[in-house]
Design a protein around this motif. Structure first.
Motif, PDB file in Angstrom:
ATOM      1  N   TYR A 124       0.815  -1.232   0.078  1.00 57.68           N
ATOM      2  CA  TYR A 124      -0.024   0.011  -0.052  1.00 57.68           C
ATOM      3  C   TYR A 124       1.022   1.223  -0.015  1.00 57.68           C
ATOM      4  O   TYR A 124       1.902   1.448   0.586  1.00 57.68           O
ATOM      5  N   ARG A 127       1.281   2.566   3.767  1.00 54.11           N
ATOM      6  CA  ARG A 127       1.324   1.906   5.049  1.00 54.11           C
ATOM      7  C   ARG A 127       2.169   0.760   4.695  1.00 54.11           C
ATOM      8  O   ARG A 127       2.400   0.322   3.319  1.00 54.11           O
ATOM      9  N   VAL A 130       1.694  -6.361   3.909  1.00 52.11           N
ATOM     10  CA  VAL A 130       1.167  -7.558   4.762  1.00 52.11           C
ATOM     11  C   VAL A 130       2.255  -8.449   4.561  1.00 52.11           C
ATOM     12  O   VAL A 130       2.501  -9.351   3.460  1.00 52.11           O
ATOM     13  N   LYS A 394     -18.849   1.408   7.026  1.00 56.69           N
ATOM     14  CA  LYS A 394     -18.723   1.118   8.680  1.00 56.69           C
ATOM     15  C   LYS A 394     -19.704   2.251   9.271  1.00 56.69           C
ATOM     16  O   LYS A 394     -19.932   3.189   8.944  1.00 56.69           O
ATOM     17  N   THR A 400     -16.137  -2.701  12.670  1.00 54.64           N
ATOM     18  CA  THR A 400     -16.426  -3.544  11.424  1.00 54.64           C
ATOM     19  C   THR A 400     -16.604  -3.114  10.102  1.00 54.64           C
ATOM     20  O   THR A 400     -17.560  -2.134  10.153  1.00 54.64           O
ATOM     21  N   SER A 414     -11.481  -9.685   8.778  1.00 55.85           N
ATOM     22  CA  SER A 414     -10.259  -9.915   9.077  1.00 55.85           C
ATOM     23  C   SER A 414      -9.304  -8.756   8.254  1.00 55.85           C
ATOM     24  O   SER A 414      -9.699  -8.594   6.960  1.00 55.85           O
ATOM     25  N   ALA A 415      -8.388  -8.087   8.848  1.00 54.42           N
ATOM     26  CA  ALA A 415      -7.654  -7.105   7.935  1.00 54.42           C
ATOM     27  C   ALA A 415      -7.011  -7.759   6.840  1.00 54.42           C
ATOM     28  O   ALA A 415      -6.611  -7.032   5.917  1.00 54.42           O
ATOM     29  N   GLU A 416      -6.401  -8.821   7.084  1.00 51.82           N
ATOM     30  CA  GLU A 416      -5.598  -9.587   5.908  1.00 51.82           C
ATOM     31  C   GLU A 416      -6.594  -9.779   4.859  1.00 51.82           C
ATOM     32  O   GLU A 416      -6.205  -9.552   3.756  1.00 51.82           O
ATOM     33  N   PHE A 418      -9.187  -8.179   3.934  1.00 49.49           N
ATOM     34  CA  PHE A 418      -9.421  -6.752   3.620  1.00 49.49           C
ATOM     35  C   PHE A 418      -8.301  -6.557   2.723  1.00 49.49           C
ATOM     36  O   PHE A 418      -8.474  -5.925   1.311  1.00 49.49           O
ATOM     37  N   GLU A 419      -7.203  -6.587   3.082  1.00 54.14           N
ATOM     38  CA  GLU A 419      -5.983  -6.125   2.258  1.00 54.14           C
ATOM     39  C   GLU A 419      -5.690  -7.144   1.023  1.00 54.14           C
ATOM     40  O   GLU A 419      -5.219  -6.829  -0.161  1.00 54.14           O
ATOM     41  N   TRP A 425      -8.105   1.221   2.639  1.00 52.20           N
ATOM     42  CA  TRP A 425      -8.826   1.818   3.894  1.00 52.20           C
ATOM     43  C   TRP A 425      -9.201   3.332   3.815  1.00 52.20           C
ATOM     44  O   TRP A 425     -10.423   3.525   4.539  1.00 52.20           O
TER      45      TRP A 425
END
Length: 447
Positions: A124, A127, A130, A394, A400, A414-416, A418-419, A425
């Motif tokens: 990203y 940021r 992963v 959200k 969530t 799960s953020a994982e 999502f990514e 984000w």
């Protein structure tokens, strides 16, 4: 990207002269990057051809080997080929992606980070990446998986074909699934422009004997053809031809040359064209011809000069559609002057838009027309407009995140996940609980 765009473009220009000449589009069209068939042509190269290509370019990948996703040591060409076959994605697309993201096809001394984040998957701009997706083989496999996953689950993603979006401060309307998939992978124009330049120089369709955009016919034979996207598109109507072309521009070509091109779609009238056949007026919408009365024609405010006179055979292929009895046959946003409520009106139905976040998200470029309450009362009230598929939502009191899919809100816990799906984000829209609940609960998104 770790390498500057200028450096990568310099490499592209050098190696263009080492490869066969290709047809190149005049300029980058953000609405159409590559065709759907190009994205999914997983048999375009076998492993030996991929290896040969890497050797021609001469970058470090020609000799690079590493552990694949099955724990076996493989050459880079084998890893690219295996991913393309497993996920039915063109290996040429993966090669172009590797060059776009890290310059790996031409780079002679890549860093470990460039190998480990080769396709930019789960990386990203603002940021860190992963960590579970670190490694050349995982990067290539997941990139191919992601592109295929979009084709099979387009409703779970932000960008879809035929919808209007604001990308990099420009209006973009992806014309096909391949273009939408590339924007979901790289959600900005600069990166997709770079991908397109690489694709044009290395993998664009081989040139045919007739120049792109030519109008041609065979001597002593009826029929005119437009050469477009390496296909020959027939004109079945002189009226359609004369709208944009002149007979003096038609060239005579050899029959064998012309028959070397696959037959494409018939060149037709633009969608929503107004045509007159005798005393009748029709609006052409997709495959239908919809009758419209002179009274409604005037009520809508159409200009008589917009009407194209046609013969019966010009519109014979169109099926008779529903009569147009509304001044908004293609849809419009209307605002009640009294209540200030906004509605989406199409045909004889008005659908309320109950929150400004829905209005801004679904209709970013539409003009709002102010009308009286009396005018709005003429339309039947339909269901409320909901967020379009692929929108991320959200509520303020919960962490969530949900994605809208088939008018349902599907949680992503799960953020994982999502990514891994490439969501951004900063694309999440905060809404009130009651606005979220306009949609039905859906299944948890898992991968």
């Amino acid at each position: 990207m770790s390498k500057s765009s200028n450096y990568i473009l310099f490499i592209i220009l050098i190696f263009t002269f080492l490869l066969p000449l290709r047809v190149r589009a005049c300029s980058f069209d953000p609405d159409y990057i590559i065709s759907d068939s190009e994205l999914t042509d997983f048999q375009s190269m076998d492993q030996a051809e991929i290896q040969n290509f890497l050797e021609i370019i001469g970058g470090a990948l020609k000799d690079y080997s590493t552990i694949d996703i099955n724990g076996q040591k493989k050459l880079a060409s084998e890893i690219i080929y295996m991913a393309s076959q497993e996920h039915k994605i063109n290996p040429q697309v993966l090669i172009a992606l590797l060059q776009k993201e890290k310059g790996l096809i031409s780079e002679k001394s890549p860093t470990d980070d460039e190998y480990n984040w080769a396709t930019g998957f789960a990386c990203y701009d603002h940021r860190g990446p992963v960590k579970r997706f670190r490694g050349f083989a995982i990067q290539v496999d997941r990139a191919a998986w992601r592109l295929n996953y979009f084709l099979e689950h387009p409703w779970e993603f932000t960008y879809r074909p035929g919808q209007i979006y604001r990308i990099s401060w420009r209006k973009v309307v992806p014309q096909n699934s391949a273009t939408a998939a590339l924007y979901n992978y790289t959600p900005h124009i600069k990166g997709n422009n770079l991908f397109w330049q690489i694709w044009q120089n290395w993998f664009a369709t081989e040139e045919g004997p007739i120049p792109e955009g030519s109008l041609v016919r065979i001597k002593n034979q009826a029929g005119i053809w437009l050469i477009q996207n390496n296909k020959r598109r027939p004109f079945h109507s002189a009226t359609v031809f004369l709208m944009n072309h002149q007979f003096k521009d038609v060239k005579i070509v050899n029959q064998n040359e012309l028959e070397g091109y696959e037959v494409g779609e018939v060149v037709g009238f633009p969608n929503y064209s107004l045509v007159s056949l005798g005393e009748k007026i029709f609006m052409l919408s997709n495959t239908e011809k919809r009758p419209i009365s002179y009274k409604m024609f005037r009520a809508i405010g159409f200009n008589p000069e917009e009407v194209i006179k046609v013969e019966e055979n010009d519109i014979a292929s169109y099926q008779i559609g529903e009569r147009i009895d509304s001044p908004y046959p293609t849809g419009a946003l209307l605002q009640d002057e009294d209540s200030k409520g906004v509605y989406y009106v199409k045909g004889n139905v008005k659908q309320p838009i109950v929150d400004i976040t829905i209005l801004d998200n679904n209709f970013p470029y539409n003009t709002i027309i102010k009308v009286s309450h009396k005018e709005l009362s003429k339309f039947e009230t339909g269901p409320q407009i909901k967020f379009r598929d692929g929108t991320l939502l959200k509520t303020p009191n919960s962490p969530t995140v949900y994605v809208i899919s088939h008018e349902k809100y599907c949680p992503i816990f799960s953020a994982e996940t999502f990514e891994a799906l490439g969501y951004q984000w900063d694309a999440i829209i905060n809404v009130r609980e009651d606005i979220l609940n306009l949609h039905s609960p859906g299944e948890i998104i898992k991968i």
